[in-house]
Write a protein that holds these residues in place. Structure first.
Motif, PDB file in Angstrom:
ATOM      1  N   ASN A  21       3.139  47.571 -24.004  1.00 22.54           N
ATOM      2  CA  ASN A  21       3.545  47.900 -22.926  1.00 22.54           C
ATOM      3  C   ASN A  21       2.497  48.153 -21.571  1.00 22.54           C
ATOM      4  O   ASN A  21       2.626  47.865 -20.509  1.00 22.54           O
ATOM      5  N   VAL A  25       1.842  46.471 -18.267  1.00 20.70           N
ATOM      6  CA  VAL A  25       2.150  47.114 -17.015  1.00 20.70           C
ATOM      7  C   VAL A  25       0.914  47.140 -16.316  1.00 20.70           C
ATOM      8  O   VAL A  25       0.731  47.024 -15.051  1.00 20.70           O
ATOM      9  N   THR A  28       0.459  43.858 -14.480  1.00 14.25           N
ATOM     10  CA  THR A  28       1.619  43.776 -13.363  1.00 14.25           C
ATOM     11  C   THR A  28       1.193  44.826 -12.344  1.00 14.25           C
ATOM     12  O   THR A  28       1.068  44.275 -10.903  1.00 14.25           O
ATOM     13  N   VAL A  29       0.527  45.800 -12.373  1.00 15.83           N
ATOM     14  CA  VAL A  29       0.016  46.801 -11.208  1.00 15.83           C
ATOM     15  C   VAL A  29      -0.919  45.998 -10.388  1.00 15.83           C
ATOM     16  O   VAL A  29      -1.073  46.150  -9.267  1.00 15.83           O
ATOM     17  N   ILE A  32       0.610  42.982  -8.538  1.00 12.29           N
ATOM     18  CA  ILE A  32       1.221  43.506  -7.146  1.00 12.29           C
ATOM     19  C   ILE A  32       0.233  44.258  -6.196  1.00 12.29           C
ATOM     20  O   ILE A  32       0.644  44.007  -5.098  1.00 12.29           O
ATOM     21  N   PRO A  36       1.341  41.800  -2.787  1.00  9.94           N
ATOM     22  CA  PRO A  36       2.519  42.326  -2.807  1.00  9.94           C
ATOM     23  C   PRO A  36       3.853  41.495  -2.674  1.00  9.94           C
ATOM     24  O   PRO A  36       4.806  41.872  -3.199  1.00  9.94           O
ATOM     25  N   GLN A  39       5.840  40.483  -5.783  1.00 16.66           N
ATOM     26  CA  GLN A  39       6.405  41.472  -6.506  1.00 16.66           C
ATOM     27  C   GLN A  39       7.688  41.078  -7.222  1.00 16.66           C
ATOM     28  O   GLN A  39       8.195  41.507  -8.438  1.00 16.66           O
ATOM     29  N   GLN A  43       7.814  41.214 -11.146  1.00 19.38           N
ATOM     30  CA  GLN A  43       8.606  42.267 -11.730  1.00 19.38           C
ATOM     31  C   GLN A  43       9.646  41.673 -12.781  1.00 19.38           C
ATOM     32  O   GLN A  43       9.749  42.287 -13.791  1.00 19.38           O
ATOM     33  N   THR A  44      10.000  40.561 -12.510  1.00 16.40           N
ATOM     34  CA  THR A  44      10.871  39.448 -13.560  1.00 16.40           C
ATOM     35  C   THR A  44      10.115  39.416 -14.651  1.00 16.40           C
ATOM     36  O   THR A  44      10.582  39.592 -16.004  1.00 16.40           O
ATOM     37  N   MET A  46       7.753  41.118 -15.870  1.00 11.49           N
ATOM     38  CA  MET A  46       7.118  42.383 -16.511  1.00 11.49           C
ATOM     39  C   MET A  46       8.426  42.903 -17.221  1.00 11.49           C
ATOM     40  O   MET A  46       8.419  43.309 -18.396  1.00 11.49           O
ATOM     41  N   PHE A  47       9.694  42.681 -16.700  1.00 10.38           N
ATOM     42  CA  PHE A  47      10.829  43.089 -17.094  1.00 10.38           C
ATOM     43  C   PHE A  47      11.136  42.197 -18.661  1.00 10.38           C
ATOM     44  O   PHE A  47      11.539  42.622 -19.552  1.00 10.38           O
ATOM     45  N   ILE A  48      10.714  40.894 -18.641  1.00 10.13           N
ATOM     46  CA  ILE A  48      11.085  40.081 -19.923  1.00 10.13           C
ATOM     47  C   ILE A  48       9.996  40.608 -21.004  1.00 10.13           C
ATOM     48  O   ILE A  48      10.448  40.607 -21.945  1.00 10.13           O
ATOM     49  N   VAL A  50       8.582  43.475 -21.099  1.00 13.55           N
ATOM     50  CA  VAL A  50       8.796  44.875 -21.637  1.00 13.55           C
ATOM     51  C   VAL A  50      10.075  44.568 -22.640  1.00 13.55           C
ATOM     52  O   VAL A  50      10.192  45.300 -23.744  1.00 13.55           O
ATOM     53  N   ALA A  51      10.953  43.886 -22.299  1.00 15.37           N
ATOM     54  CA  ALA A  51      12.173  43.741 -23.254  1.00 15.37           C
ATOM     55  C   ALA A  51      11.710  43.392 -24.552  1.00 15.37           C
ATOM     56  O   ALA A  51      12.367  43.790 -25.438  1.00 15.37           O
ATOM     57  N   LEU A  52      10.966  42.281 -24.554  1.00 19.06           N
ATOM     58  CA  LEU A  52      10.458  41.680 -25.596  1.00 19.06           C
ATOM     59  C   LEU A  52       9.650  42.574 -26.680  1.00 19.06           C
ATOM     60  O   LEU A  52       9.967  42.670 -27.902  1.00 19.06           O
TER      61      LEU A  52
ATOM     62  N   TYR B   4      15.100  39.068  -8.221  1.00 20.14           N
ATOM     63  CA  TYR B   4      15.346  40.026  -9.350  1.00 20.14           C
ATOM     64  C   TYR B   4      16.569  40.819  -9.361  1.00 20.14           C
ATOM     65  O   TYR B   4      16.931  41.116 -10.264  1.00 20.14           O
ATOM     66  N   MET B   7      19.175  38.426 -10.657  1.00 20.59           N
ATOM     67  CA  MET B   7      18.876  38.241 -12.213  1.00 20.59           C
ATOM     68  C   MET B   7      19.779  39.541 -12.692  1.00 20.59           C
ATOM     69  O   MET B   7      20.343  39.347 -13.775  1.00 20.59           O
ATOM     70  N   MET B  52      16.351  49.955 -18.110  1.00 26.58           N
ATOM     71  CA  MET B  52      15.102  48.997 -17.999  1.00 26.58           C
ATOM     72  C   MET B  52      15.225  48.408 -16.541  1.00 26.58           C
ATOM     73  O   MET B  52      14.161  48.324 -15.979  1.00 26.58           O
ATOM     74  N   ILE B  56      12.161  49.439 -13.881  1.00 32.22           N
ATOM     75  CA  ILE B  56      11.070  48.434 -13.648  1.00 32.22           C
ATOM     76  C   ILE B  56      11.136  48.242 -12.055  1.00 32.22           C
ATOM     77  O   ILE B  56      10.308  48.051 -11.241  1.00 32.22           O
ATOM     78  N   PHE B  59       9.513  51.022 -10.370  1.00 31.96           N
ATOM     79  CA  PHE B  59       7.999  50.917 -10.648  1.00 31.96           C
ATOM     80  C   PHE B  59       7.480  50.106  -9.608  1.00 31.96           C
ATOM     81  O   PHE B  59       6.322  50.336  -9.101  1.00 31.96           O
ATOM     82  N   ILE B  63       4.503  50.788  -6.784  1.00 29.76           N
ATOM     83  CA  ILE B  63       3.195  50.033  -6.567  1.00 29.76           C
ATOM     84  C   ILE B  63       3.038  49.578  -5.132  1.00 29.76           C
ATOM     85  O   ILE B  63       2.152  49.847  -4.423  1.00 29.76           O
ATOM     86  N   VAL B  64       4.171  48.807  -4.552  1.00 23.84           N
ATOM     87  CA  VAL B  64       3.978  48.299  -3.072  1.00 23.84           C
ATOM     88  C   VAL B  64       3.960  49.611  -2.065  1.00 23.84           C
ATOM     89  O   VAL B  64       3.149  49.345  -1.156  1.00 23.84           O
ATOM     90  N   TYR B 108      19.074  41.717 -25.787  1.00 22.19           N
ATOM     91  CA  TYR B 108      17.856  40.590 -25.798  1.00 22.19           C
ATOM     92  C   TYR B 108      18.326  39.291 -25.839  1.00 22.19           C
ATOM     93  O   TYR B 108      17.763  38.514 -25.125  1.00 22.19           O
ATOM     94  N   ILE B 111      19.269  38.506 -22.013  1.00 17.73           N
ATOM     95  CA  ILE B 111      18.162  38.530 -21.150  1.00 17.73           C
ATOM     96  C   ILE B 111      17.411  36.786 -21.524  1.00 17.73           C
ATOM     97  O   ILE B 111      16.917  36.524 -20.603  1.00 17.73           O
TER      98      ILE B 111
END
Lengths: 68, 128
Positions: A21, A25, A28-29, A32, A36, A39, A43-44, A46-48, A50-52, B4, B7, B52, B56, B59, B63-64, B108, B111
């Motif tokens: 993670n 992260v 991604t930070v 972005i 920007p 984003q 984000q998408t 990062m989402f996938i 983090v899920a995995l 996003y 999704m 989640m 996210i 998050f 940042i932006v 999962y 997703i």
């Protein structure tokens, strides 16, 4: 011995999840902050990611509670 | 609507469909223990998905806007999985434990299937 096994399982899985993670992260930070307008896609991704990454520690927690 | 957000909506929609099927299975089939286990796992898995997505999004927004971001809720998700297993072990006569574990993994699957479809759609759009 069951409690010890559970603790080792959860601890190692949490260590792996934390490292994974953290890498996701941080990238991604960085992305972005540089662009920007990206984003949404970042984000998408990062989402996938983090899920995995989190699927394995969740399995570990389940197995740990079953062996206890 | 942002991709996003689209999704997020799609994934929640598929999870609701899946929960509806599991409720029907628990009510009308001869295997209520298995379907109740799947339902318990899927409900907590849906909570994990919602958390989640929300964390996210917050998050990325932080940042932006150059604010400091809080965590992404990893510990809460692990705790919810533990809660599902504890409930299943405590009420073993109602919930099948392996079904609970499979139910926890439904998010999962949703997703990954959504990602594969979305990616192929996106690539087709790029080719045109």
């Amino acid at each position: 011995m069951g409690a010890l096994a559970a603790a080792i399982a959860v601890g190692l899985a949490a260590l792996g999840a934390g490292l994974g993670n953290g890498m996701i992260v941080s990238r991604t930070v960085e992305g972005i902050a540089r662009q920007p307008e990206l984003q949404g896609p970042l984000q998408t991704t990062m989402f996938i990611g983090v899920a995995l990454v989190e699927a394995i520690p969740i399995f570990a927690v389940v197995i740990a509670f079953m062996v206890m | 609507m942002q991709p996003y957000d689209q999704m997020m909506t799609r994934q929640r929609k598929w999870m609701f469909y899946l929960l509806a099927i599991l409720v029907l299975g628990a009510g009308f089939t001869d295997y209520p223990r298995i379907f109740l286990g799947l339902l318990l796992g899927a409900v907590l898995s849906f909570y994990n998905l919602w958390l989640m997505q929300r964390k996210i999004k917050q998050f990325g927004q932080a940042i932006v806007e150059k604010r400091s971001a809080r965590g992404i809720g990893t510990f809460t998700r692990l705790a919810s999985a533990a809660l599902a297993v504890l409930i299943a072990l405590r009420f073993e006569e109602y919930f099948h434990i392996i079904a609970v574990v499979l139910g926890l993994m439904t998010t999962y699957v949703v997703i990954m299937i959504d990602f594969v479809f979305f990616k192929s759609r996106y690539l087709h759009r790029e080719e045109r």
